[in-house]
Design an enzyme around this catalytic site. Structure first.
Site, short mmCIF file in Angstrom:
data_model
loop_
_atom_site.label_atom_id
_atom_site.label_comp_id
_atom_site.label_asym_id
_atom_site.label_seq_id
_atom_site.Cartn_x
_atom_site.Cartn_y
_atom_site.Cartn_z
N GLY A 1 0.80 -1.23 0.00
CA GLY A 1 0.00 0.00 0.00
C GLY A 1 0.83 1.28 0.00
N PHE A 2 0.36 2.26 0.77
CA PHE A 2 1.02 3.57 0.80
C PHE A 2 2.41 3.51 1.41
CE2 PHE A 2 -3.45 5.08 0.50
CZ PHE A 2 -3.31 5.88 -0.62
N PHE B 1 4.76 -6.55 9.01
CA PHE B 1 4.34 -7.81 9.60
C PHE B 1 3.88 -8.72 8.47
CE2 PHE B 1 2.03 -9.22 13.77
CZ PHE B 1 2.96 -10.23 13.92
N ASP C 1 5.89 -7.32 15.00
CA ASP C 1 4.80 -6.45 15.45
C ASP C 1 5.32 -5.06 15.84
OD1 ASP C 1 2.60 -5.27 16.50
OD2 ASP C 1 2.39 -6.64 18.21
N LEU D 1 0.90 2.16 9.16
CA LEU D 1 0.33 0.88 9.59
C LEU D 1 -1.17 0.86 9.33
CD1 LEU D 1 1.89 0.19 13.11
CD2 LEU D 1 2.65 -0.67 10.89
N TYR E 1 -17.32 5.89 7.67
CA TYR E 1 -15.88 6.16 7.71
C TYR E 1 -15.54 7.34 8.64
CZ TYR E 1 -11.01 5.96 6.74
OH TYR E 1 -9.66 5.83 6.94
N VAL F 1 -7.73 0.89 -3.67
CA VAL F 1 -7.88 -0.52 -3.32
C VAL F 1 -6.59 -0.99 -2.65
CG1 VAL F 1 -8.26 -2.84 -4.22
CG2 VAL F 1 -9.33 -0.87 -5.36
P1 NAD Z 1 -1.95 -1.82 3.80
O1 NAD Z 1 -2.77 -2.88 4.41
O2 NAD Z 1 -1.61 -1.91 2.37
O3 NAD Z 1 -0.53 -1.67 4.58
C1 NAD Z 1 -0.42 -1.87 5.95
C2 NAD Z 1 1.04 -2.05 6.35
O4 NAD Z 1 1.09 -2.20 7.78
C3 NAD Z 1 1.71 -3.33 5.79
O5 NAD Z 1 3.07 -3.02 5.50
C4 NAD Z 1 1.65 -4.30 6.96
O6 NAD Z 1 2.67 -5.29 6.96
C5 NAD Z 1 1.85 -3.34 8.11
N1 NAD Z 1 1.38 -3.84 9.40
C6 NAD Z 1 0.10 -4.12 9.79
N2 NAD Z 1 0.09 -4.50 11.09
C7 NAD Z 1 1.37 -4.45 11.52
C8 NAD Z 1 2.00 -4.70 12.76
N3 NAD Z 1 1.32 -5.08 13.84
N4 NAD Z 1 3.35 -4.55 12.83
C9 NAD Z 1 4.08 -4.16 11.75
N5 NAD Z 1 3.52 -3.88 10.57
C10 NAD Z 1 2.19 -4.03 10.45
O7 NAD Z 1 -2.69 -0.46 4.14
P2 NAD Z 1 -2.76 0.98 3.44
O8 NAD Z 1 -4.08 1.09 2.78
O9 NAD Z 1 -1.52 1.31 2.71
O10 NAD Z 1 -2.87 1.88 4.75
C11 NAD Z 1 -1.79 2.62 5.29
C12 NAD Z 1 -2.33 3.91 5.90
O11 NAD Z 1 -2.93 4.70 4.85
C13 NAD Z 1 -3.45 3.67 6.94
O12 NAD Z 1 -3.31 4.62 7.97
C14 NAD Z 1 -4.71 3.96 6.14
O13 NAD Z 1 -5.79 4.34 6.95
C15 NAD Z 1 -4.22 5.10 5.28
N6 NAD Z 1 -5.06 5.39 4.10
C16 NAD Z 1 -5.53 4.41 3.29
C17 NAD Z 1 -6.36 4.73 2.22
C18 NAD Z 1 -6.91 3.66 1.29
O14 NAD Z 1 -7.85 3.94 0.55
N7 NAD Z 1 -6.34 2.49 1.26
C19 NAD Z 1 -6.66 6.08 1.93
C20 NAD Z 1 -6.13 7.07 2.75
C21 NAD Z 1 -5.34 6.71 3.84
NA NA Z 2 1.15 0.73 3.98
#
Ligand code: NAD
Ligand code: NA
Length: 396
Positions: free
Chosen positions: A51-52, A73, A110, A138, A234, A273
């Site tokens: 993701g981001f 993780f 973690d 995260l 949300y 997504v």
């Molecule tokens: P994602 O699920 O793709 O990534 C999550 C990351 O966190 C992964 O690298 C995973 O390994 C890590 N992770 C999760 N639990 C962990 C733990 N206990 N210890 C270590 N690492 C852990 O998610 P994403 O969509 O990229 O979200 C990242 C941020 O961006 C979040 O704060 C989310 O709210 C925000 N965000 C997401 C969106 C969207 O539409 N997807 C939009 C705006 C903001």
């Molecule tokens: Na991420």
């Protein structure tokens, strides 16, 4: 083995190493095509594998030539079962970073725990001395609190009243009405404990106390706002409370970094997504309509386009970082454009199982979903044997 998708609801149990690598290569190539960013040199990314966070790591490394440490993780392959996508993504990222002569190491565990924080601090101390950028990305359904041992589970619920609206099962395309009962006080507290800013502040306090933050260090966490359509579930729901807390924490952290001239930002990103967002009711329908509208206008972006623009045009543009009235960076500006939102709102009214394939980008949603796991990626041979056992070269 030949690896095929095994989907259960909004999760896919398998991942394809070559597809994941191709995704990472595509992201690297995109960042390189945009030229260099006068940015950070030593970067810690917490949540670096998908993701981001992954996009932030790739932009730091291949846009700004930065050394990166990633914390995440993820699962390696085991007993003939493929590893998780973030495992394969990281393996690919580190392989290509090392080939490009860039420092890249990672820690799998973690991030909420004291142990993983300490391990990360030790690694920074030994290898980098200090970091000048910390990305906090995260997304997790649960957190074991490091001080109390309490297990907090986050929920995606409205607050105050039952929320009913349309939703889509993006696999079948079936549009239906969903009703979500309101959260309890405890649900709210738990969600804030998992997805709010407490852990971000803990990381920054620990880094600062160990003298691992360079003068002028920046830290960024990611948030979301979105439209009125999804507000009840949300931004005004449990996750929104957590985001309010995260956004407030940016100010606390900035205060604590005053003597270093450091700064904490929250960047509000576009709906995309990812593994995290597929699990939120109503959001997939919104995203499939949003994609359709933004693609038609030529302003659609994925995670890498978002983060590359965040770095080049906001964080490291060589001027004051532009923020909204609440101090937030708005890289969701194109999503929130009035014309975009008006069109999405009109399509929302028309969305049914029958109309959605025509008026929404369900296919784009599905493709993005499968891409997250390394499937349906262009240029990858899926019919042939691949070795599911892949080493992460920089894993500590
Ligand atoms: P994602 O699920 O793709 O990534 C999550 C990351 O966190 C992964 O690298 C995973 O390994 C890590 N992770 C999760 N639990 C962990 C733990 N206990 N210890 C270590 N690492 C852990 O998610 P994403 O969509 O990229 O979200 C990242 C941020 O961006 C979040 O704060 C989310 O709210 C925000 N965000 C997401 C969106 C969207 O539409 N997807 C939009 C705006 C903001
Ligand atoms: Na991420």
């Amino acid at each position: 083995m030949i690896i095929t998708p095994r989907v259960r609801g909004f999760i896919c149990l398998t991942a394809h190493p070559q597809g994941c690598e191709q995704n990472v290569v595509n992201q690297i190539n995109y960042v390189k095509s945009k030229g260099s960013v006068e940015g950070p040199k030593k970067v810690l990314v917490i949540g670096a594998s998908t993701g981001f966070g992954l996009a932030s790591r790739i932009t730091s490394a291949f846009g700004a030539n930065a050394a990166t440490i990633g914390v995440y993780f993820e699962k390696p392959s085991a007993e003939g079962k493929p590893g998780s996508p973030g495992w394969y993504n990281t393996a690919a990222f580190e392989k290509h970073a090392h080939e490009a002569g860039l420092y890249a190491k990672s820690i799998n565990g973690d991030a909420f725990s004291d142990e993983i924080k300490q391990k990360t601090l030790d690694l920074i101390k030994t290898d980098l001395g200090q970091v000048d950028l910390v990305i906090y990305s995260l997304a997790s359904p649960r957190r074991v609190h490091p001080k109390t041992g309490v297990v907090h589970n986050s929920v995606l619920k409205p607050i105050g009243q039952t929320f009913s609206n349309k939703t889509v099962d993006f696999h079948t395309g079936n549009v239906s009405e969903v009703s979500i009962t309101p959260a309890s006080e405890e649900d709210i507290e738990n969600t804030v404990a998992v997805m709010g800013g407490e852990d971000w502040a803990m990381w920054m306090d620990a880094l600062k106390a160990a003298d691992l933050l360079a003068p002028g260090a920046t830290t960024v966490a990611y948030s979301y706002i979105g439209p009125g359509l999804t507000e009840a579930v949300y931004r005004k729901g449990t996750i929104g409370r957590a985001k309010d807390h995260l956004e407030a924490t940016a100010f606390t952290i900035t205060d604590s970094l005053k003597d270093l001239n450091g700064k904490a930002y929250v960047s509000v990103n576009k709906a995309l997504v990812t593994q995290a967002s597929s699990a939120i009711p109503v959001i997939p329908l919104y995203i499939s309509l949003l994609y359709k509208v933004m693609k038609a206008k030529g302003i659609h972006e994925g995670t890498i386009e978002q983060i590359q623009r965040l770095f080049q045009e906001r964080l490291f543009a060589g001027a004051d970082v532009p923020v909204d009235e609440k101090g937030r960076i708005r890289i969701d500006d194109w999503e929130m454009r009035e014309d975009v939102q008006a069109e999405v709102a009109a399509l929302w009214e028309q969305a049914t199982t029958e109309t959605l394939p025509e008026i929404g980008d369900l296919q784009g949603y599905r493709t993005d979903f499968f891409n997250l796991f390394g499937f349906e990626v262009e240029g990858v041979e899926y019919g042939t044997d691949v070795n599911e056992v892949v080493e992460v070269p920089g894993l500590v």
